[in-house]
Design an enzyme around this catalytic site. Structure first.
Site, mmCIF file in Angstrom:
data_model
loop_
_atom_site.group_PDB
_atom_site.id
_atom_site.type_symbol
_atom_site.label_atom_id
_atom_site.label_comp_id
_atom_site.label_asym_id
_atom_site.label_seq_id
_atom_site.Cartn_x
_atom_site.Cartn_y
_atom_site.Cartn_z
ATOM 1 N N LYS A 55 27.468 29.392 44.915
ATOM 2 C CA LYS A 55 26.000 29.334 44.898
ATOM 3 C C LYS A 55 25.431 28.850 43.572
ATOM 4 C CE LYS A 55 24.610 31.822 48.890
ATOM 5 N NZ LYS A 55 25.850 32.480 49.379
ATOM 6 N N SER A 79 34.939 30.589 49.413
ATOM 7 C CA SER A 79 33.571 30.493 48.894
ATOM 8 C C SER A 79 33.198 31.505 47.825
ATOM 9 C CB SER A 79 32.589 30.607 50.063
ATOM 10 O OG SER A 79 32.887 31.762 50.834
HETATM 11 C C1 LIG Z 1 26.241 32.561 50.595
HETATM 12 C C2 LIG Z 1 27.690 32.614 50.901
HETATM 13 C C3 LIG Z 1 28.245 32.020 52.047
HETATM 14 C C4 LIG Z 1 27.405 31.349 53.104
HETATM 15 O O1 LIG Z 1 26.640 30.292 52.608
HETATM 16 P P1 LIG Z 1 25.365 29.764 53.419
HETATM 17 O O2 LIG Z 1 24.895 28.620 52.641
HETATM 18 O O3 LIG Z 1 24.379 30.892 53.485
HETATM 19 O O4 LIG Z 1 25.850 29.409 54.784
HETATM 20 C C5 LIG Z 1 29.614 32.065 52.222
HETATM 21 N N1 LIG Z 1 30.413 32.686 51.332
HETATM 22 C C6 LIG Z 1 29.919 33.285 50.225
HETATM 23 C C7 LIG Z 1 30.866 33.948 49.294
HETATM 24 C C8 LIG Z 1 28.548 33.271 49.965
HETATM 25 O O5 LIG Z 1 28.064 33.867 48.868
#
Ligand SMILES: *Cc1c(COP(=O)(O)O)cnc(C)c1O
Length: 316
Positions: free
Chosen positions: A52, A299
């Protein structure tokens, strides 16, 4: 298209030096087991522990100087709130995070430690959002939302420039900023690549919205993939249409499958949160069958260490 490959390339230029270009490493065990090369994009090693930071940094750097002086605001307590607070401090921009009284003290402190001003109001996320609206209307702050925003999507999409041209990309899906951004980049560079969104079975708002053909609300339930919770916004403008038009498929995972993904990655030395394990979970469960080189987006890393240890200790 509300976000284009050019927007993503411009975002990559803007955020260079402010974010980490995370490693792409081969998962030897999954590659051997599935007979196709499987690569892990280690975005959990991004500063603040999640991708993010890319979107938050690009959004801030896209603002005019007068807006930067008045500061940015969000109501996110999770990875977006941390990313925005960190990016704002690094860029010397004031940041405010509006939280409800229900947010636990450790999360409040974590946001404060990143240098953001914290405003605690009301007893629900909705009331925290109303405080954001007041800060925008009365103090001229700029709201940087967690996903439904062009510069945020373009920032997340920069990951799509760093993964080559595989046969498939497996992307965790919640509000859809990550999946939409990666899909825009990947489909422009490699139209034949499948982009598959992955989420939990219970409370997946984007999956329900895509099935309904319009943004809908779903009841929230607790999940190991807590970063994938929350709605997509009934007024969603950017990520719903992009996910609808660009994702090849959306696949739902059970809690047991998500735990299995966490364990598999943990054994290979990748300590990730539930949201980050859904790609490995889908491959292990046979819900995605790789037909060529496959990239999984890991992510985020922000899991309670005690919970991670408990999952690792479970059998199977
Ligand atoms: C925010 C997030 C997501 C999902 O992202 P979106 O853009 O809301 O679909 C996935 N994994 C992690 C670790 C996140 O912080």
């Amino acid at each position: 298209m509300t976000v284009t490959l050019d927007d993503i390339r411009a975002a990559a230029e803007r955020i260079r030096g402010h974010v980490v270009e995370t490693p792409l490493v081969r998962d030897e065990a999954l590659s051997a087991r599935l007979g196709q090369p499987v690569w892990l994009k280690c975005e959990y090693r991004q500063t603040t522990g999640a991708f993010k930071l890319r979107g938050a940094t690009n959004a801030i750097l896209s603002l005019p100087p007068a807006a930067l002086a008045r500061g940015v605001v969000t109501a996110s307590t999770g990875n977006h709130g941390r990313a925005l607070a960190h990016a704002a401090r690094a860029l010397d921009v004031p940041a405010t995070v509006c939280l409800s009284r229900l947010v636990p003290e450790n999360k409040v402190q974590a946001i404060r430690d990143l240098g953001a001003a914290v405003r605690i109001t009301g007893a629900s996320q909705d009331e925290a959002m109303q405080e954001v609206a007041r800060a925008v209307a009365q103090q001229g702050m700029t709201e940087i939302p967690p996903f439904d925003h062009q510069a945020v999507v373009a920032g997340q999409g920069t990951i799509g420039l760093e993964i080559g041209t595989p046969e498939a990309v497996l992307v965790p899906l919640s509000g859809g900023g990550l999946a939409a951004g990666i899909a825009v980049a990947v489909k422009a560079l490699s139209p034949g690549t499948r982009v598959i969104g992955l989420t939990m079975e219970n409370g997946a708002a984007m999956a329900a919205s895509l099935a309904a053909g319009r943004p809908v609300e779903v009841a929230e339930t607790a999940s190991l993939a807590d970063s994938l919770g929350g709605g997509i916004g009934l007024q969603n403008r950017v990520t719903f249409p992009l996910c609808r038009d660009l994702l090849d498929e959306v696949i739902l995972l059970t809690e047991a499958e998500i735990a299995q993904g966490i364990r598999h990655l943990g054994r290979a030395g990748h300590v990730v949160e539930g949201a980050a394990s859904v790609g490995a979970a889908a491959l292990l469960a046979g819900k995605v069958v790789p037909q060529g080189p496959t990239v999984i987006i890991l992510s985020g890393a922000n899991i309670d260490p005690a919970l991670h240890a408990r999952i690792m200790a479970e059998a199977a």
